[in-house]
Design a protein around this motif. Structure first.
Motif, PDB file in Angstrom:
ATOM      1  N   THR A  91      -2.631 -13.708  16.963  1.00 22.95           N
ATOM      2  CA  THR A  91      -2.578 -12.724  15.879  1.00 22.95           C
ATOM      3  C   THR A  91      -1.846 -13.629  14.623  1.00 22.95           C
ATOM      4  O   THR A  91      -2.571 -13.859  13.713  1.00 22.95           O
ATOM      5  CB  THR A  91      -2.548 -11.806  16.096  1.00 22.95           C
ATOM      6  N   ARG A  92      -0.866 -13.798  15.422  1.00 20.71           N
ATOM      7  CA  ARG A  92      -0.286 -14.780  13.686  1.00 20.71           C
ATOM      8  C   ARG A  92      -1.111 -16.118  13.306  1.00 20.71           C
ATOM      9  O   ARG A  92      -0.861 -16.567  11.943  1.00 20.71           O
ATOM     10  CB  ARG A  92       0.900 -14.902  14.084  1.00 20.71           C
ATOM     11  N   LEU A  93      -1.525 -16.752  14.078  1.00 14.69           N
ATOM     12  CA  LEU A  93      -1.734 -17.988  13.701  1.00 14.69           C
ATOM     13  C   LEU A  93      -3.700 -17.924  13.037  1.00 14.69           C
ATOM     14  O   LEU A  93      -3.998 -18.148  12.335  1.00 14.69           O
ATOM     15  CB  LEU A  93      -3.301 -18.534  15.049  1.00 14.69           C
ATOM     16  N   LEU A  94      -4.669 -16.459  13.971  1.00 16.32           N
ATOM     17  CA  LEU A  94      -5.836 -16.420  13.240  1.00 16.32           C
ATOM     18  C   LEU A  94      -5.268 -15.263  12.084  1.00 16.32           C
ATOM     19  O   LEU A  94      -6.423 -16.024  11.125  1.00 16.32           O
ATOM     20  CB  LEU A  94      -6.445 -15.993  14.029  1.00 16.32           C
ATOM     21  N   ARG A  95      -4.743 -14.876  11.790  1.00 16.12           N
ATOM     22  CA  ARG A  95      -4.839 -13.404  11.087  1.00 16.12           C
ATOM     23  C   ARG A  95      -3.962 -13.341  10.130  1.00 16.12           C
ATOM     24  O   ARG A  95      -2.897 -12.498  10.403  1.00 16.12           O
ATOM     25  CB  ARG A  95      -5.313 -11.877  11.615  1.00 16.12           C
ATOM     26  N   PRO A  96      -2.739 -14.656   9.218  1.00 19.09           N
ATOM     27  CA  PRO A  96      -1.026 -14.376   9.062  1.00 19.09           C
ATOM     28  C   PRO A  96      -1.578 -13.417   7.634  1.00 19.09           C
ATOM     29  O   PRO A  96      -2.918 -13.059   6.773  1.00 19.09           O
ATOM     30  CB  PRO A  96      -1.145 -16.120   8.753  1.00 19.09           C
ATOM     31  N   ARG A  97      -0.570 -13.413   7.525  1.00 18.56           N
ATOM     32  CA  ARG A  97      -0.407 -12.343   6.654  1.00 18.56           C
ATOM     33  C   ARG A  97       0.895 -12.462   5.457  1.00 18.56           C
ATOM     34  O   ARG A  97       1.999 -12.726   5.918  1.00 18.56           O
ATOM     35  CB  ARG A  97       0.077 -10.518   7.135  1.00 18.56           C
ATOM     36  N   ILE A  98       0.684 -12.358   4.502  1.00 17.16           N
ATOM     37  CA  ILE A  98       1.439 -12.742   3.124  1.00 17.16           C
ATOM     38  C   ILE A  98       1.578 -11.398   2.347  1.00 17.16           C
ATOM     39  O   ILE A  98       0.887 -11.160   2.632  1.00 17.16           O
ATOM     40  CB  ILE A  98       0.763 -13.881   2.052  1.00 17.16           C
ATOM     41  N   VAL A  99       2.553 -11.372   1.773  1.00 17.39           N
ATOM     42  CA  VAL A  99       2.851 -10.817   0.149  1.00 17.39           C
ATOM     43  C   VAL A  99       3.817 -11.328  -1.025  1.00 17.39           C
ATOM     44  O   VAL A  99       3.875 -12.125  -0.989  1.00 17.39           O
ATOM     45  CB  VAL A  99       4.527 -10.002   1.143  1.00 17.39           C
ATOM     46  N   LEU A 100       2.878 -10.487  -1.659  1.00 18.56           N
ATOM     47  CA  LEU A 100       3.238 -11.560  -3.210  1.00 18.56           C
ATOM     48  C   LEU A 100       3.730  -9.421  -4.240  1.00 18.56           C
ATOM     49  O   LEU A 100       3.426  -8.461  -4.062  1.00 18.56           O
ATOM     50  CB  LEU A 100       1.667 -11.756  -3.733  1.00 18.56           C
ATOM     51  N   HIS A 101       4.842 -10.007  -4.889  1.00 17.27           N
ATOM     52  CA  HIS A 101       5.478  -9.134  -5.640  1.00 17.27           C
ATOM     53  C   HIS A 101       5.053  -9.149  -7.425  1.00 17.27           C
ATOM     54  O   HIS A 101       5.711 -10.239  -7.620  1.00 17.27           O
ATOM     55  CB  HIS A 101       6.985  -9.747  -5.345  1.00 17.27           C
ATOM     56  N   PHE A 102       4.554  -8.496  -7.415  1.00 19.14           N
ATOM     57  CA  PHE A 102       3.257  -8.487  -8.817  1.00 19.14           C
ATOM     58  C   PHE A 102       4.731  -7.502 -10.201  1.00 19.14           C
ATOM     59  O   PHE A 102       5.085  -6.855  -9.946  1.00 19.14           O
ATOM     60  CB  PHE A 102       2.396  -7.667  -9.193  1.00 19.14           C
ATOM     61  N   GLY A 103       4.517  -8.647 -10.772  1.00 20.59           N
ATOM     62  CA  GLY A 103       5.548  -8.125 -11.792  1.00 20.59           C
ATOM     63  C   GLY A 103       4.958  -7.997 -13.223  1.00 20.59           C
ATOM     64  O   GLY A 103       4.230  -8.896 -13.573  1.00 20.59           O
ATOM     65  N   SER A 104       5.294  -7.680 -14.705  1.00 23.69           N
ATOM     66  CA  SER A 104       4.890  -7.554 -15.758  1.00 23.69           C
ATOM     67  C   SER A 104       6.283  -8.919 -16.690  1.00 23.69           C
ATOM     68  O   SER A 104       7.349  -9.201 -15.016  1.00 23.69           O
ATOM     69  CB  SER A 104       5.048  -6.698 -16.664  1.00 23.69           C
ATOM     70  N   VAL A 105       6.088  -9.820 -17.671  1.00 23.03           N
ATOM     71  CA  VAL A 105       6.799 -10.043 -18.772  1.00 23.03           C
ATOM     72  C   VAL A 105       7.543  -9.993 -18.787  1.00 23.03           C
ATOM     73  O   VAL A 105       8.914 -10.698 -18.746  1.00 23.03           O
ATOM     74  CB  VAL A 105       6.206 -11.371 -19.385  1.00 23.03           C
ATOM     75  N   ASP A 106       7.773  -8.506 -18.661  1.00 25.87           N
ATOM     76  CA  ASP A 106       9.122  -8.013 -20.189  1.00 25.87           C
ATOM     77  C   ASP A 106       9.796  -7.439 -18.868  1.00 25.87           C
ATOM     78  O   ASP A 106      11.154  -6.906 -19.210  1.00 25.87           O
ATOM     79  CB  ASP A 106       8.716  -6.552 -20.617  1.00 25.87           C
ATOM     80  N   GLY A 107      10.136  -7.637 -17.258  1.00 29.93           N
ATOM     81  CA  GLY A 107      10.321  -7.254 -16.242  1.00 29.93           C
ATOM     82  C   GLY A 107      10.189  -6.091 -15.985  1.00 29.93           C
ATOM     83  O   GLY A 107      11.027  -5.798 -14.601  1.00 29.93           O
ATOM     84  N   ARG A 108       9.305  -5.897 -15.811  1.00 27.21           N
ATOM     85  CA  ARG A 108       9.338  -4.332 -15.102  1.00 27.21           C
ATOM     86  C   ARG A 108       8.585  -4.640 -14.063  1.00 27.21           C
ATOM     87  O   ARG A 108       7.340  -5.619 -13.562  1.00 27.21           O
ATOM     88  CB  ARG A 108       7.936  -3.345 -15.713  1.00 27.21           C
ATOM     89  N   PRO A 109       8.691  -4.095 -12.740  1.00 32.00           N
ATOM     90  CA  PRO A 109       7.720  -4.324 -11.570  1.00 32.00           C
ATOM     91  C   PRO A 109       6.951  -3.527 -11.029  1.00 32.00           C
ATOM     92  O   PRO A 109       6.365  -2.548 -11.729  1.00 32.00           O
ATOM     93  CB  PRO A 109       8.893  -4.706 -10.352  1.00 32.00           C
ATOM     94  N   LEU A 110       5.576  -3.886 -11.129  1.00 33.24           N
ATOM     95  CA  LEU A 110       3.849  -3.463 -10.901  1.00 33.24           C
ATOM     96  C   LEU A 110       3.879  -3.522  -9.397  1.00 33.24           C
ATOM     97  O   LEU A 110       3.773  -1.539  -9.041  1.00 33.24           O
ATOM     98  CB  LEU A 110       3.052  -4.550 -10.613  1.00 33.24           C
ATOM     99  N   GLY A 111       4.740  -3.587  -7.751  1.00 33.81           N
ATOM    100  CA  GLY A 111       4.309  -3.303  -6.721  1.00 33.81           C
ATOM    101  C   GLY A 111       4.288  -4.583  -5.725  1.00 33.81           C
ATOM    102  O   GLY A 111       4.202  -5.603  -6.515  1.00 33.81           O
ATOM    103  N   VAL A 112       4.272  -4.579  -4.636  1.00 34.16           N
ATOM    104  CA  VAL A 112       3.926  -5.344  -3.736  1.00 34.16           C
ATOM    105  C   VAL A 112       2.473  -4.564  -3.038  1.00 34.16           C
ATOM    106  O   VAL A 112       2.580  -4.532  -2.601  1.00 34.16           O
ATOM    107  CB  VAL A 112       5.345  -5.292  -2.101  1.00 34.16           C
ATOM    108  N   VAL A 113       1.892  -6.430  -2.886  1.00 29.07           N
ATOM    109  CA  VAL A 113       0.221  -6.199  -1.911  1.00 29.07           C
ATOM    110  C   VAL A 113       0.672  -6.905  -1.212  1.00 29.07           C
ATOM    111  O   VAL A 113       1.335  -8.505  -1.007  1.00 29.07           O
ATOM    112  CB  VAL A 113      -0.642  -6.874  -3.331  1.00 29.07           C
ATOM    113  N   VAL A 114       0.465  -7.333  -0.043  1.00 25.00           N
ATOM    114  CA  VAL A 114      -0.356  -7.493   1.055  1.00 25.00           C
ATOM    115  C   VAL A 114      -0.609  -7.707   1.291  1.00 25.00           C
ATOM    116  O   VAL A 114      -2.342  -7.167   1.399  1.00 25.00           O
ATOM    117  CB  VAL A 114       0.124  -6.711   2.988  1.00 25.00           C
TER     118      VAL A 114
END
Length: 357
Positions: free
Chosen positions: A195-218
């Motif tokens: 499963t890790r080979l065929l369906r890997p999952r990554i995590v990206l943390h999005f935020g704005s330029v002013d430093g305010r975090p928007l959230g985590v997306v998988v």
């Protein structure tokens, strides 16, 4: 010279007397004369002077003006919220972005997989007993299994998908590995490693330029769709290089355009891809790239991919979908408000952290 006085004669005295009497009579007649036209001042009632009748008219005009102002503010707020798209009849119907129907399908598949696994275990136990007693083994197809487990209620359908359903969601293992039959590839036997080979999952943390975090997306990636693109994403996320990711343009109700500065060698020429792995019309929040880029190579060896905001059936066969949002769809939907019709962002969005699950 001295003027001589004229002598008054009796005739002149009589004339003067008559003139005086006529004047006195004329004064008496004038004294009792009255005009036929009413020249007196008009009498205005106090109600008209206070303008009491106009108070009700003024109150109604004030209320109507207040209603018009409230209606204007509501229309202005709707215009700001919909970015000018006021005619909802011409806009496409918004499709639900809930993952509950898909999760219910995966739960049914998981139940079937558990039943098959139980049959295999029961067949193995009966086969071992038959070998010990010298009897013929019971055929696998004749086994009837009544599962003793209790199915999870519908309220628990929002839990994460199982490993088995994640592997068997798009294609079967034999169909995936059939095109690699001529290659000497060592595939792991463990289901989790596969499963890790065929369906890997990554995590990206999005935020704005002013430093305010928007959230985590998988994001869940599909290796058989575009192996080199998935490998490049995994390589950058494992190296923890969020500065390689960038969000360039956001088109509301369509997609957000992202870039990844990776290695120039694998993305410079044609790469392997499969457009049948993900159906763009089935669900939204799909990671995809142009088919021409996979045929001719990415311009400047920079990975240009998009994340759609809704299902787009017209993209089937034209774009290569290699991943989808597993968690954090609301965060991607909230970033849609930062875009304009020409794609220019009202507030810049950046990636602050990246990792591999």
């Amino acid at each position: 010279m001295s003027l001589r006085k004229r002598k008054e004669t009796p005739l002149m005295n009589a004339a003067m007397r008559i003139r005086r009497e006529n004047y006195i009579a004329h004064r008496k007649r004038v004294r009792f004369v009255h005009s036929l036209v009413d020249s007196t001042e008009p009498r205005v009632p106090p109600r008209s002077l206070a303008d009491i009748d106009m108070l009700l008219v003024d109150a109604s005009c004030y209320q109507q003006r207040t209603r018009d102002n409230v209606r204007m503010l509501l229309n202005l707020a709707r215009t700001m919220r919909t970015r000018g798209r006021l005619d909802t009849r011409s806009c496409p119907n918004l499709e639900s972005t809930s993952m509950q129907p898909t999760m219910l399908i995966h739960l049914k598949r998981l139940d079937k997989a558990n039943i098959k696994l139980g049959k295999r275990i029961l067949f193995a136990q009966l086969f071992g007993k038959s070998l010990c007693h010298g009897c013929a083994p019971t055929p696998y197809s004749s086994l009837v299994l009544s599962p003793s487990y209790q199915r999870r209620p519908e309220s628990d359908s929002k839990l994460c998908l199982s490993v088995y359903s994640a592997v068997h969601e798009g294609k079967d293992e034999k169909e995936i590995f059939s095109k690699y039959a001529g290659w000497d590839l060592e595939m792991p036997d463990d289901k989790i490693e596969l499963t890790r080979l065929l369906r890997p999952r990554i995590v990206l943390h999005f935020g704005s330029v002013d430093g305010r975090p928007l959230g985590v997306v998988v994001f869940q990636l599909y290796t058989e769709a575009a192996p080199l693109i998935v490998l490049e994403l995994i390589r950058q996320c494992m190296s923890h290089k969020p500065h390689k990711f960038s969000v360039r343009r956001i088109f509301p109700t369509l997609w957000m355009d992202c870039y990844l500065q990776g290695n120039k060698t694998p993305l410079k020429g044609p790469i392997e891809f499969d457009t049948r792995v993900i159906d763009h019309g089935r669900q939204g929040y799909v990671l995809s790239c142009a088919k021409d880029y996979c045929l001719n190579g990415f311009p400047g060896a920079i990975l240009n991919f998009t994340i759609s905001f809704k299902p787009l059936r017209v993209l089937n066969g034209k774009r290569v979908g290699f991943g989808r949002v597993l968690r954090g769809a609301r965060i991607i939907h909230s970033m849609e408000l930062y875009g304009t019709r020409n794609g220019k962002m009202s507030k810049r969005v950046i990636v602050t952290h990246c990792d591999v699950l």
